[in-house]
Design an enzyme around this catalytic site. Structure first.
Site, mmCIF file in Angstrom:
data_model
loop_
_atom_site.group_PDB
_atom_site.id
_atom_site.type_symbol
_atom_site.label_atom_id
_atom_site.label_comp_id
_atom_site.label_asym_id
_atom_site.label_seq_id
_atom_site.Cartn_x
_atom_site.Cartn_y
_atom_site.Cartn_z
ATOM 1 N N PRO A 11 0.651 -1.070 0.074
ATOM 2 C CA PRO A 11 -0.159 0.132 0.105
ATOM 3 C C PRO A 11 1.025 1.245 0.003
ATOM 4 C CG PRO A 11 -0.152 -1.068 2.016
ATOM 5 C CD PRO A 11 0.485 -2.034 1.086
ATOM 6 N N ASN A 12 0.334 2.322 -0.839
ATOM 7 C CA ASN A 12 0.947 3.716 -0.843
ATOM 8 C C ASN A 12 2.104 3.680 -1.607
ATOM 9 O OD1 ASN A 12 -1.078 5.104 0.994
ATOM 10 N ND2 ASN A 12 -0.315 3.918 2.696
ATOM 11 N N ARG A 19 4.962 11.107 -2.399
ATOM 12 C CA ARG A 19 4.797 10.591 -1.004
ATOM 13 C C ARG A 19 5.928 10.717 -0.186
ATOM 14 N NH1 ARG A 19 4.964 4.586 1.186
ATOM 15 N NH2 ARG A 19 4.015 4.954 3.081
ATOM 16 N N TYR A 24 11.048 8.755 1.092
ATOM 17 C CA TYR A 24 11.093 7.528 -0.050
ATOM 18 C C TYR A 24 11.738 8.072 -1.246
ATOM 19 C CZ TYR A 24 7.961 5.515 3.567
ATOM 20 O OH TYR A 24 7.340 5.125 4.454
ATOM 21 N N ASN A 75 7.910 -5.713 -1.524
ATOM 22 C CA ASN A 75 8.016 -4.668 -0.498
ATOM 23 C C ASN A 75 6.660 -4.501 -0.045
ATOM 24 O OD1 ASN A 75 8.027 -2.161 1.104
ATOM 25 N ND2 ASN A 75 8.881 -0.735 -0.520
ATOM 26 N N ALA A 78 3.270 -1.019 4.751
ATOM 27 C CA ALA A 78 2.876 -0.977 6.013
ATOM 28 C C ALA A 78 2.521 -2.081 6.398
ATOM 29 C CB ALA A 78 1.606 0.060 6.190
ATOM 30 N N HIS A 81 4.541 -4.814 8.787
ATOM 31 C CA HIS A 81 4.534 -4.656 10.351
ATOM 32 C C HIS A 81 3.240 -5.013 10.976
ATOM 33 C CE1 HIS A 81 7.636 -2.032 9.092
ATOM 34 N NE2 HIS A 81 6.970 -0.990 8.545
ATOM 35 N N ASP A 88 1.853 -15.869 6.002
ATOM 36 C CA ASP A 88 1.470 -17.189 5.635
ATOM 37 C C ASP A 88 1.475 -17.321 4.119
ATOM 38 O OD1 ASP A 88 1.116 -17.641 8.475
ATOM 39 O OD2 ASP A 88 -0.923 -17.251 8.400
ATOM 40 N N GLU A 99 12.702 -9.460 1.006
ATOM 41 C CA GLU A 99 12.057 -8.309 1.364
ATOM 42 C C GLU A 99 12.643 -7.212 1.350
ATOM 43 O OE1 GLU A 99 11.491 -8.802 5.653
ATOM 44 O OE2 GLU A 99 10.512 -6.782 5.845
ATOM 45 N N HIS A 101 12.678 -2.759 1.653
ATOM 46 C CA HIS A 101 12.330 -1.565 2.184
ATOM 47 C C HIS A 101 13.010 -0.298 1.435
ATOM 48 C CE1 HIS A 101 9.458 -3.503 4.708
ATOM 49 N NE2 HIS A 101 10.530 -4.295 5.127
ATOM 50 N N SER A 103 13.385 2.897 2.741
ATOM 51 C CA SER A 103 13.866 3.602 3.845
ATOM 52 C C SER A 103 14.316 2.483 4.725
ATOM 53 C CB SER A 103 12.777 4.210 4.563
ATOM 54 O OG SER A 103 11.691 3.552 5.145
ATOM 55 N N ARG A 108 13.864 4.466 12.261
ATOM 56 C CA ARG A 108 12.531 5.310 12.008
ATOM 57 C C ARG A 108 11.881 4.605 13.193
ATOM 58 N NH1 ARG A 108 9.543 4.655 6.451
ATOM 59 N NH2 ARG A 108 8.471 6.536 7.463
ATOM 60 N N ARG A 112 8.084 0.338 13.181
ATOM 61 C CA ARG A 112 8.324 -0.140 11.980
ATOM 62 C C ARG A 112 9.700 -1.126 12.115
ATOM 63 N NH1 ARG A 112 5.893 3.179 8.173
ATOM 64 N NH2 ARG A 112 5.542 5.253 9.271
HETATM 65 C C1 DQA Z 1 8.292 0.915 3.402
HETATM 66 C C2 DQA Z 1 8.674 1.115 4.877
HETATM 67 C C3 DQA Z 1 7.294 0.981 5.758
HETATM 68 O O1 DQA Z 1 7.322 1.170 7.177
HETATM 69 C C4 DQA Z 1 6.126 1.839 5.306
HETATM 70 O O2 DQA Z 1 4.984 1.543 6.056
HETATM 71 C C5 DQA Z 1 6.131 1.852 3.779
HETATM 72 C C6 DQA Z 1 7.229 1.805 2.930
HETATM 73 C C7 DQA Z 1 9.600 1.187 2.755
HETATM 74 O O3 DQA Z 1 9.940 1.014 1.736
HETATM 75 O O4 DQA Z 1 10.633 2.069 3.237
HETATM 76 O O5 DQA Z 1 4.864 2.177 3.194
HETATM 77 O O6 DQA Z 1 8.119 -0.560 3.304
#
Ligand code: DQA
Length: 147
Positions: A11-12, A19, A24, A75, A78, A81, A88, A99, A101, A103, A108, A112
């Site tokens: 998401p996002n 954003r 990011y 990735n 959110a 977490h 699963d 995995e 990220h 950031s 942070r 997170r």
């Molecule tokens: C993220 C880090 C997450 O904590 C955050 O909720 C994101 C992006 C990252 O790519 O740094 O949406 O996964």
């Protein structure tokens, strides 16, 4: 046969570039996808690139990778977490999982610092910005005996 990699974004991440760019970066998800496609062609990987804001859609995508993809780069944003469902789903997948990220989540907020996904991940990349996607593909190529 060219191994297929699923790159899955939570998401996002569709808002990358707009954003919180100080966290990011300025690159858009479309820009990241284009870079990944060029690199994948160079190192001999086939890519599927996916983003959703919905947990169930991400679970469906991971399930669809079973038997079809050699590896997953994810990735989970959110949901990293919060989501046992994504953990699963990844646990039902046989190939390597990376995995990722943008950031450095460990520098942070405390919420997170925990990832449900990390216990299934073969590697975790954090804090490398958009370049993390390229690093993930190089690592995936190595894990699959391609580099
Ligand atoms: C993220 C880090 C997450 O904590 C955050 O909720 C994101 C992006 C990252 O790519 O740094 O949406 O996964």
């Amino acid at each position: 046969m060219v191994p297929r990699i699923d790159i899955i974004n939570g998401p996002n991440l569709n808002l990358l570039g707009q954003r919180e760019p100080e966290i990011y970066g300025h690159e858009t998800l479309a820009g990241i996808e284009a870079t990944c496609r060029a690199l994948a062609e160079r190192i001999g990987l086939e890519l599927r690139f996916f983003q959703s804001n919905h947990e169930g859609a991400l679970v469906d995508r991971i399930q669809a990778a079973r038997g079809h993809a050699a590896g997953i780069v994810i990735n989970p944003a959110a949901y990293t977490h919060t989501s046992v469902a994504i953990l699963d789903a990844l646990s039902s997948f046989d190939g390597p999982v990376i995995e990722l990220h943008l950031s450095n989540v460990h520098r942070r907020e405390a919420f997170r610092h925990h990832s449900y996904v990390s216990s299934r991940a073969d590697a975790v990349i954090a804090g490398c910005g958009a370049q993390g996607y390229e690093l993930a593909l190089w690592r995936m190529a190595r894990l699959l005996g391609r580099a």
